[in-house]
Scaffold this active site. Structure first.
Site, short mmCIF file in Angstrom:
data_model
loop_
_atom_site.label_atom_id
_atom_site.label_comp_id
_atom_site.label_asym_id
_atom_site.label_seq_id
_atom_site.Cartn_x
_atom_site.Cartn_y
_atom_site.Cartn_z
N HIS A 181 0.86 -1.18 0.00
CA HIS A 181 0.00 0.00 0.00
C HIS A 181 0.90 1.23 0.00
CE1 HIS A 181 -3.33 -2.70 1.72
NE2 HIS A 181 -3.48 -2.54 0.41
N ALA A 182 0.70 2.06 -1.02
CA ALA A 182 1.66 3.12 -1.33
C ALA A 182 1.90 4.08 -0.17
CB ALA A 182 1.16 3.88 -2.55
N ARG A 183 0.85 4.39 0.59
CA ARG A 183 0.97 5.43 1.62
C ARG A 183 1.59 4.93 2.92
NH1 ARG A 183 -5.57 5.94 2.12
NH2 ARG A 183 -6.03 3.89 2.95
N GLU A 184 1.90 3.63 3.00
CA GLU A 184 2.38 3.06 4.27
C GLU A 184 3.90 3.14 4.31
OE1 GLU A 184 0.22 -0.68 4.41
OE2 GLU A 184 -1.68 0.39 4.21
N ARG B 299 -3.26 4.74 -2.03
CA ARG B 299 -3.09 3.37 -1.51
C ARG B 299 -2.81 2.32 -2.60
NH1 ARG B 299 -5.61 -0.26 2.54
NH2 ARG B 299 -6.59 -2.05 1.55
N ASN C 26 -3.42 -5.68 -2.57
CA ASN C 26 -3.69 -6.69 -1.54
C ASN C 26 -5.13 -7.23 -1.58
OD1 ASN C 26 -2.50 -8.29 0.44
ND2 ASN C 26 -3.38 -7.07 2.11
N ARG C 27 -5.79 -7.06 -2.71
CA ARG C 27 -7.08 -7.72 -2.95
C ARG C 27 -7.09 -8.43 -4.30
NH1 ARG C 27 -7.01 -5.90 1.33
NH2 ARG C 27 -8.66 -5.07 2.67
N HIS D 74 2.69 -3.92 6.55
CA HIS D 74 1.72 -2.82 6.35
C HIS D 74 1.77 -1.88 7.55
CE1 HIS D 74 -0.87 -4.54 3.03
NE2 HIS D 74 -0.17 -5.62 3.38
N GLU E 122 0.93 -5.07 10.90
CA GLU E 122 0.53 -3.65 10.87
C GLU E 122 1.41 -2.90 11.85
OE1 GLU E 122 -1.73 -2.40 8.79
OE2 GLU E 122 -2.74 -4.20 8.08
#
Ligand code: 0X9
Ligand code: ZN
Length: 428
Positions: free
Chosen positions: A182-185, A241, A258-259, A316, A392
């Site tokens: 996820h790009a923003r993480e 994201r 991730n889906r 993540h 996470e």
């Protein structure tokens, strides 16, 4: 050993050190107020009430609460809904400033020494992450190779590093990590890099437990599996994201990587079929270029190593969670559940000893929500990993900054998780 798809040493051009920082994000979050909303277990009603407001949903898929960043124009309309909401941050734009500027990486590759630990004091432009990876390889040239898992939608290599100890390449079971799905993480990129830095530097220093770990496994580490999305967060929209693939005839861009894995794809409640949603699953299983690359690479890693994949982690943020499968079938339990839980709880306990961060361990569906087409389920069921986890990282919640973790929190976060991983890798 036969040549495997995507697993050979890959000639990657040297990327020269960036001297000009990239331009700032063009989407402004100034004045966006961050709320934590208690849904009283009726997320559908809350989502329908907020449908027409300009906001970013930080927690797509959660049941009991939603973390929302509401645009200044819509704050009064949001407040008028009378939801059970607490303000946790007044101004997301100010939070983003706390991340500091992207700090250029000035090191050249002339020296075979490891880069300095000051790398972990700041966030960095994407190109510099490639240089950092190359520098680690150059510091450990006989025991590592740069690998590429394929290409992103915009044609960037999905770059990684493979390293091993005294048993030679491919001689031991694999430890396989993904960052920045996820790009923003952003903290995930830094964490994965710190872990690999500690493994290589400890091996070179002759640190006993680290040497034993590196001798026991083959490591495959991809710090940025969604490079297009990551660059988009650095140049245009900090809160992006998904990947950056447009779909014909659709006004929205991007699929949730991730889906999109071709296992438990399209489970009702586990992903969205709407291209505008943050959890858009794609139009068919594995139909993103990123996924075609990652599936081929994952299968190749599983086949290349004596003993297959011992441990996979998909890194993540945020929430302080260690997640086990399944995300795509909430009635299913992994076969080695007790063992996985023992190790996940043990990892959490070690992390807590460093600075008091309390991680919760458990199956995705139990501690978070249903998430179908996710990496962990594929890597556990299809690639046959013994341990396949999601993680996470910090902060614990939106009050701690959500996806925006101040630069001075990078080091504490990566250090506590290095201690957790050091224990896990020595124990599993
Ligand atoms: O929703 C997700 O994809 C993850 N949470 S996040 O806030 N980082 O987006 C959790 C998903 C669990 N992992 C897998 N199912 N692989
Ligand atoms: Zn994520």
């Amino acid at each position: 050993m036969k040549l495997l798809v995507g697993l050979g040493a890959v000639a990657v051009p040297l990327v020269s050190a960036r001297i000009v920082a990239p331009r700032g994000p063009s989407v402004s979050y100034d004045g966006y107020r961050v709320y934590r909303v208690d849904t009283h277990a009726d997320v559908a009603t809350v989502e329908s009430q907020i449908r027409n407001l300009r906001l970013v949903n930080f927690s797509p898929g959660t049941i009991d609460h939603l973390d929302l960043a509401v645009s200044p124009e819509d704050i009064s309309a949001f407040d008028a809904l009378g939801l059970d909401a607490a303000v946790v941050h007044e101004d997301l734009g100010k939070d983003i400033l706390s991340e500091g500027p992207l700090r250029p990486y000035l090191r050249t590759t002339e020296s075979a020494d490891l880069p300095g630990l000051e790398w972990f004091d700041n966030y960095h432009p994407y190109e510099d992450h490639l240089q950092f990876l190359e520098d680690l390889h150059l510091a450990f040239p006989d025991n590592s190779e740069l690998v590429t898992a394929g290409a992103s939608y915009e044609g960037r290599p999905i770059q990684g590093i493979h390293f091993w100890g005294e048993n030679g390449k491919g001689g031991r079971p694999a430890v396989y990590w993904h960052g920045t799905v996820h790009a923003r993480e952003w903290i995930t990129t830094m964490t994965v890099e710190y872990l690999l830095y500690q493994l290589i530097s400890g091996y070179l220093d002759g640190t006993e437990d680290v040497k034993a770990i590196v001798d026991a496994y083959d490591f495959y580490i991809l710090p940025v599996v969604n490079p297009d999305g990551f660059i988009h967060t650095q140049t245009t929209d900090r809160m992006w994201r998904k990947n950056r693939q447009p779909r014909d005839a659709e006004r929205c861009t991007g699929t949730d990587v991730n889906r999109n894995w071709p296992h438990f794809w399209n489970v009702t409640g586990g992903a969205s079929d709407s291209p505008c949603a943050e959890t858009f699953r794609g139009l068919s299983p594995g139909d993103t270029p990123e996924m075609q690359s990652l599936v081929a690479f994952t299968d190749a890693v599983a086949a290349a190593n004596e003993g297959g994949i011992k441990l996979y982690i998909d890194w993540h943020s945020y929430g302080h969670l260690i997640l086990l499968s399944y995300g795509g079938d909430c009635d299913a339990r992994v076969e080695n559940y007790e063992r996985q839980m023992e190790l996940a709880r043990g990892t959490a306990a070690v992390v807590e000893t460093v600075d008091g961060s309390k991680y919760t361990a458990g199956p995705v569906c139990d501690v978070l929500y249903a998430a179908s087409g996710g990496s962990m389920d594929y890597v556990y069921d299809v690639a046959g990993a013994e341990l396949s986890w999601g993680y996470e990282l910090s902060p614990a919640d939106a009050a701690g900054g959500g996806f925006v973790l101040p630069a001075d929190q990078i080091l504490p976060t990566v250090v506590e998780n290095w201690e957790g991983m050091r224990w896990l890798l020595s124990t599993m």
